[in-house]
Scaffold this motif. Sequence first.
Motif, PDB file in Angstrom:
ATOM      1  N   ALA A  91      15.714  38.946 -20.439  1.00 34.63           N
ATOM      2  CA  ALA A  91      15.178  38.297 -19.237  1.00 34.63           C
ATOM      3  C   ALA A  91      15.210  36.778 -19.392  1.00 34.63           C
ATOM      4  CB  ALA A  91      13.754  38.774 -18.971  1.00 34.63           C
ATOM      5  N   VAL A  92      14.905  36.296 -20.594  1.00 33.25           N
ATOM      6  CA  VAL A  92      14.957  34.856 -20.866  1.00 33.25           C
ATOM      7  C   VAL A  92      16.393  34.366 -20.803  1.00 33.25           C
ATOM      8  CG1 VAL A  92      14.605  33.082 -22.629  1.00 33.25           C
ATOM      9  CG2 VAL A  92      12.843  34.820 -22.247  1.00 33.25           C
ATOM     10  N   ALA A  93      17.308  35.111 -21.439  1.00 42.61           N
ATOM     11  CA  ALA A  93      18.720  34.719 -21.470  1.00 42.61           C
ATOM     12  C   ALA A  93      19.332  34.662 -20.077  1.00 42.61           C
ATOM     13  CB  ALA A  93      19.513  35.689 -22.348  1.00 42.61           C
ATOM     14  N   LYS A  94      18.851  35.522 -19.185  1.00 42.11           N
ATOM     15  CA  LYS A  94      19.365  35.563 -17.808  1.00 42.11           C
ATOM     16  C   LYS A  94      18.578  34.644 -16.872  1.00 42.11           C
ATOM     17  CE  LYS A  94      20.776  40.401 -18.469  1.00 42.11           C
ATOM     18  NZ  LYS A  94      22.232  40.250 -18.373  1.00 42.11           N
ATOM     19  N   ASN A  98      10.239  32.415 -17.102  1.00 38.95           N
ATOM     20  CA  ASN A  98      10.006  31.094 -17.682  1.00 38.95           C
ATOM     21  C   ASN A  98       9.603  31.262 -19.146  1.00 38.95           C
ATOM     22  OD1 ASN A  98       9.128  28.595 -18.475  1.00 38.95           O
ATOM     23  ND2 ASN A  98       7.779  28.256 -16.737  1.00 38.95           N
ATOM     24  N   PRO A  99      10.454  30.871 -20.105  1.00 41.10           N
ATOM     25  CA  PRO A  99      10.148  31.087 -21.527  1.00 41.10           C
ATOM     26  C   PRO A  99       8.872  30.397 -21.990  1.00 41.10           C
ATOM     27  CG  PRO A  99      12.035  29.620 -21.266  1.00 41.10           C
ATOM     28  CD  PRO A  99      11.751  30.199 -19.913  1.00 41.10           C
ATOM     29  N   THR A 222      10.845  33.168 -13.077  1.00 41.40           N
ATOM     30  CA  THR A 222      11.291  31.849 -12.625  1.00 41.40           C
ATOM     31  C   THR A 222      11.234  31.733 -11.102  1.00 41.40           C
ATOM     32  OG1 THR A 222      13.568  32.679 -12.742  1.00 41.40           O
ATOM     33  CG2 THR A 222      12.779  31.385 -14.608  1.00 41.40           C
ATOM     34  N   GLY A 223      11.256  32.859 -10.414  1.00 42.97           N
ATOM     35  CA  GLY A 223      11.226  32.823  -8.958  1.00 42.97           C
ATOM     36  C   GLY A 223       9.833  32.789  -8.366  1.00 42.97           C
ATOM     37  N   SER A 224       8.796  32.896  -9.196  1.00 45.41           N
ATOM     38  CA  SER A 224       7.431  32.940  -8.677  1.00 45.41           C
ATOM     39  C   SER A 224       6.973  31.574  -8.193  1.00 45.41           C
ATOM     40  CB  SER A 224       6.472  33.445  -9.758  1.00 45.41           C
ATOM     41  OG  SER A 224       5.141  33.439  -9.273  1.00 45.41           O
ATOM     42  N   LYS A 230       0.370  32.946 -13.180  1.00 42.15           N
ATOM     43  CA  LYS A 230      -0.050  32.470 -14.500  1.00 42.15           C
ATOM     44  C   LYS A 230      -1.512  32.819 -14.757  1.00 42.15           C
ATOM     45  CE  LYS A 230      -0.191  28.437 -17.537  1.00 42.15           C
ATOM     46  NZ  LYS A 230      -1.552  28.719 -18.032  1.00 42.15           N
ATOM     47  N   ALA A 231      -2.328  32.767 -13.700  1.00 41.51           N
ATOM     48  CA  ALA A 231      -3.738  33.114 -13.851  1.00 41.51           C
ATOM     49  C   ALA A 231      -3.891  34.564 -14.304  1.00 41.51           C
ATOM     50  CB  ALA A 231      -4.474  32.896 -12.535  1.00 41.51           C
TER      51      ALA A 231
END
Length: 253
Positions: A91-94, A98-99, A222-224, A230-231
């Motif tokens: 998921a990170v590689a693609k 957000n890493p 990344t699309g959020s 995050k909460a």
Amino acid sequence: MRTLRLALCTLALTLSLLAHSAPAQAEDIIVSAAASLTNALTSAKTSFEAAHPGVRVVTNYGASGALLKQMESGAPVDVFASADQKTMDQAVAKALVNPATRKNFVRNGLVLIVPADSKLALKSERDLAAPGVARIALGNPETVPAGRYTQESLTAAGLWEPLKPKFIMGNNVRQVLDYVLRGEVDAAFVFSTDAMQAGPKVRVVREMFTTTPALYPIAVSTGSKSPAAKAFVDYLLGAEGQRILGGFGFQKP
């Protein structure tokens, strides 16, 4: 005319008051999570929503690999929780998550189980080679982390290839558990938390050794666009979230 003006003013005031008193529209965050998290996250999201009025957590459970493919296809996701590091690495590689938000939030274990009424005298995975054992359920290693851990464990024991003809592959770990609950297989490999959910309906033969620890990572996609994403991650990492998850058998990472 004066009466009409008064009526219009009254109507405008009423509409203004209604607009200000109307509850704000709920903010939805979509959480795609490994199937083994179903019960624990369902409980955690209820607690989170109570502490965050106006936020609704919409959950989507499945095999980690299948959820990753959904994200690749454009499915809307705010938070992704995988049952293994490999899927999250992908998921990170693609660039799907957000890493910087990636955290390990729980740990699990792999167990060998049989139906509670099983007459098989199994004591270890080596006994699965016995003629009386015809069907062994496990998650498909291509998409199911529990299946990947199983393959790793059985390969290390030199049993993967000999036992292959007996394997029944499940699309996710909960499906594997269902095979056992319905008596459709003689034995299965599931996470310890799944066995705990089944309670007296299954018997744990033993906990399996895996060289790769079953650490569950979680990250914001990344699309959020939602701060609540995050909460929610922070909530699961916090004391209350960890308490809830621990109540379902998950260990701290």
